[in-house]
Scaffold this motif. Structure first.
Motif, mmCIF file in Angstrom:
data_model
loop_
_atom_site.group_PDB
_atom_site.id
_atom_site.type_symbol
_atom_site.label_atom_id
_atom_site.label_comp_id
_atom_site.label_asym_id
_atom_site.label_seq_id
_atom_site.Cartn_x
_atom_site.Cartn_y
_atom_site.Cartn_z
ATOM 1 N N GLY A 35 37.556 41.751 30.958
ATOM 2 C CA GLY A 35 37.681 41.514 29.520
ATOM 3 C C GLY A 35 38.131 42.735 28.750
ATOM 4 N N PRO A 36 37.453 43.884 28.915
ATOM 5 C CA PRO A 36 37.900 45.081 28.196
ATOM 6 C C PRO A 36 39.330 45.502 28.540
ATOM 7 C CG PRO A 36 35.642 45.368 28.921
ATOM 8 C CD PRO A 36 36.136 44.072 29.527
ATOM 9 N N ILE A 37 39.721 45.362 29.798
ATOM 10 C CA ILE A 37 41.100 45.711 30.164
ATOM 11 C C ILE A 37 42.075 44.723 29.526
ATOM 12 C CG2 ILE A 37 42.754 45.857 32.077
ATOM 13 C CD1 ILE A 37 40.469 47.068 33.765
ATOM 14 N N ALA A 38 41.694 43.458 29.464
ATOM 15 C CA ALA A 38 42.546 42.466 28.801
ATOM 16 C C ALA A 38 42.708 42.814 27.321
ATOM 17 C CB ALA A 38 41.942 41.063 28.962
ATOM 18 N N PHE A 39 41.608 43.187 26.667
ATOM 19 C CA PHE A 39 41.690 43.597 25.261
ATOM 20 C C PHE A 39 42.548 44.854 25.102
ATOM 21 C CE2 PHE A 39 37.408 41.444 24.317
ATOM 22 C CZ PHE A 39 38.009 40.366 23.686
ATOM 23 N N GLU B 17 32.408 45.553 40.804
ATOM 24 C CA GLU B 17 31.890 45.801 39.456
ATOM 25 C C GLU B 17 33.005 45.734 38.421
ATOM 26 O OE1 GLU B 17 28.346 48.785 38.430
ATOM 27 O OE2 GLU B 17 29.765 49.581 39.898
ATOM 28 N N GLN B 18 34.154 46.295 38.777
ATOM 29 C CA GLN B 18 35.290 46.270 37.856
ATOM 30 C C GLN B 18 35.687 44.834 37.521
ATOM 31 O OE1 GLN B 18 38.624 48.734 39.071
ATOM 32 N NE2 GLN B 18 37.212 50.143 40.064
ATOM 33 N N ALA B 19 35.734 43.983 38.542
ATOM 34 C CA ALA B 19 36.099 42.584 38.321
ATOM 35 C C ALA B 19 35.091 41.894 37.410
ATOM 36 C CB ALA B 19 36.201 41.842 39.649
ATOM 37 N N ASN B 20 33.818 42.219 37.577
ATOM 38 C CA ASN B 20 32.771 41.577 36.782
ATOM 39 C C ASN B 20 32.647 42.132 35.371
ATOM 40 O OD1 ASN B 20 32.003 39.828 38.826
ATOM 41 N ND2 ASN B 20 30.555 41.301 39.698
ATOM 42 N N LYS B 21 32.886 43.422 35.211
ATOM 43 C CA LYS B 21 32.604 44.059 33.925
ATOM 44 C C LYS B 21 33.829 44.503 33.138
ATOM 45 C CE LYS B 21 28.127 45.723 35.467
ATOM 46 N NZ LYS B 21 27.353 46.888 35.857
ATOM 47 N N LEU B 22 34.959 44.710 33.792
ATOM 48 C CA LEU B 22 36.097 45.302 33.093
ATOM 49 C C LEU B 22 37.279 44.375 32.849
ATOM 50 C CD1 LEU B 22 36.287 48.905 34.578
ATOM 51 C CD2 LEU B 22 35.285 48.143 32.435
ATOM 52 N N MET C 231 40.816 38.470 42.792
ATOM 53 C CA MET C 231 42.052 38.304 42.065
ATOM 54 C C MET C 231 42.008 39.069 40.744
ATOM 55 S SD MET C 231 44.268 34.923 41.543
ATOM 56 C CE MET C 231 43.894 34.140 40.031
ATOM 57 N N LEU C 232 40.859 39.003 40.047
ATOM 58 C CA LEU C 232 40.752 39.720 38.775
ATOM 59 C C LEU C 232 40.915 41.216 38.967
ATOM 60 C CD1 LEU C 232 37.980 37.945 36.686
ATOM 61 C CD2 LEU C 232 40.415 38.102 36.210
ATOM 62 N N SER C 233 40.431 41.747 40.092
ATOM 63 C CA SER C 233 40.578 43.183 40.334
ATOM 64 C C SER C 233 42.045 43.578 40.408
ATOM 65 C CB SER C 233 39.876 43.577 41.635
ATOM 66 O OG SER C 233 38.491 43.418 41.496
ATOM 67 N N ASN C 234 42.853 42.771 41.074
ATOM 68 C CA ASN C 234 44.284 43.071 41.148
ATOM 69 C C ASN C 234 44.919 43.030 39.761
ATOM 70 O OD1 ASN C 234 44.195 43.428 43.898
ATOM 71 N ND2 ASN C 234 44.734 41.310 44.354
ATOM 72 N N PHE C 235 44.572 42.004 38.967
ATOM 73 C CA PHE C 235 45.092 41.931 37.605
ATOM 74 C C PHE C 235 44.621 43.123 36.785
ATOM 75 C CE2 PHE C 235 45.643 37.136 37.936
ATOM 76 C CZ PHE C 235 47.030 37.203 37.910
ATOM 77 N N ASN C 236 43.376 43.539 36.982
ATOM 78 C CA ASN C 236 42.859 44.685 36.242
ATOM 79 C C ASN C 236 43.735 45.900 36.457
ATOM 80 O OD1 ASN C 236 40.702 43.259 35.232
ATOM 81 N ND2 ASN C 236 39.214 44.093 36.657
ATOM 82 N N HIS C 237 44.068 46.187 37.699
ATOM 83 C CA HIS C 237 44.867 47.375 37.995
ATOM 84 C C HIS C 237 46.307 47.229 37.514
ATOM 85 C CE1 HIS C 237 41.333 48.242 40.403
ATOM 86 N NE2 HIS C 237 41.709 49.496 40.331
ATOM 87 N N GLU C 238 46.841 46.036 37.615
ATOM 88 C CA GLU C 238 48.189 45.785 37.105
ATOM 89 C C GLU C 238 48.224 45.994 35.590
ATOM 90 O OE1 GLU C 238 51.325 42.033 36.670
ATOM 91 O OE2 GLU C 238 49.496 41.793 37.854
ATOM 92 N N ARG C 239 47.251 45.434 34.910
ATOM 93 C CA ARG C 239 47.207 45.565 33.447
ATOM 94 C C ARG C 239 46.918 47.002 33.034
ATOM 95 N NH1 ARG C 239 43.905 40.008 33.276
ATOM 96 N NH2 ARG C 239 45.717 38.631 33.210
ATOM 97 N N TRP C 240 46.063 47.674 33.795
ATOM 98 C CA TRP C 240 45.779 49.079 33.504
ATOM 99 C C TRP C 240 47.064 49.903 33.598
ATOM 100 C CZ3 TRP C 240 46.377 53.352 36.666
ATOM 101 C CH2 TRP C 240 45.839 54.544 36.171
ATOM 102 N N ALA C 241 47.863 49.664 34.624
ATOM 103 C CA ALA C 241 49.125 50.388 34.776
ATOM 104 C C ALA C 241 50.063 50.102 33.603
ATOM 105 C CB ALA C 241 49.803 50.026 36.095
#
Length: 162
Positions: A86-90, A79-84, A1-11
């Motif tokens: 937080g940084p993507i949220a920031f 890896e993105q879900a585990n490591k990114l 789930m975090l991976s999907n949010f990561n890409h949404e937030r990145w966009a």
């Protein structure tokens, strides 16, 4: 789930960075053509200083976005879900806040034209009106800040002391 949010937030960060760049471009065009007191606005040190701040903020968002993008391209989905996360949220929190400040500064530069939905100030008006909404999509700023801090704390060694 975090991976999907990561890409949404990145966009969303991509959109925010582009909007900031467009605002800066509009302001650069405006200050060269608008005259006040017989001189172009670009001759006013206060206007140049405001624009310098806008550019610095925009470049900061763009640089951070490129850094995260590089990491995303070189990490597995897991890896993105585990490591990114937080940084993507920031980044999302920072870039949408930056976009709001840049839009407010653009309104100051454009003056009365920035409150009209047509004409030369229409992009500035639209950006200023919609930037606060962008900050809510994909997670409100305070929620994203908490996510980033929690992920940073998870990475801290248990025996870390001053």
């Amino acid at each position: 789930m975090l991976s999907n949010f990561n890409h949404e937030r990145w966009a969303m960060c991509c959109v925010s960075a582009r909007a900031q760049r467009c605002l800066v471009e509009e302001c650069l065009k405006w200050i060269t053509q608008r005259k006040a007191f017989g001189k172009p606005l670009s001759a006013q040190p206060v206007v140049r200083n405001k624009l310098a701040t806008m550019i610095a903020r925009t470049e900061g968002s763009q640089n951070w976005l490129e850094n995260i993008t590089y990491q995303m391209c070189n990490m597995s989905y897991k890896e993105q879900a585990n490591k990114l996360a937080g940084p993507i949220a920031f980044l999302k929190m920072s870039s949408t806040r930056s976009a709001q400040l840049t839009a407010t500064d653009a309104v100051q530069i454009f003056g009365g034209r920035a409150v009209t939905q047509s004409g030369m100030g229409r992009f500035v008006e639209h950006a200023h009106r919609t930037a606060p909404f962008d900050a809510l999509l994909g997670g409100a700023e305070d929620v994203l800040a908490d996510l980033g801090v929690r992920q940073a704390m998870r990475g801290m060694p248990k025996n870390a002391r001053l």
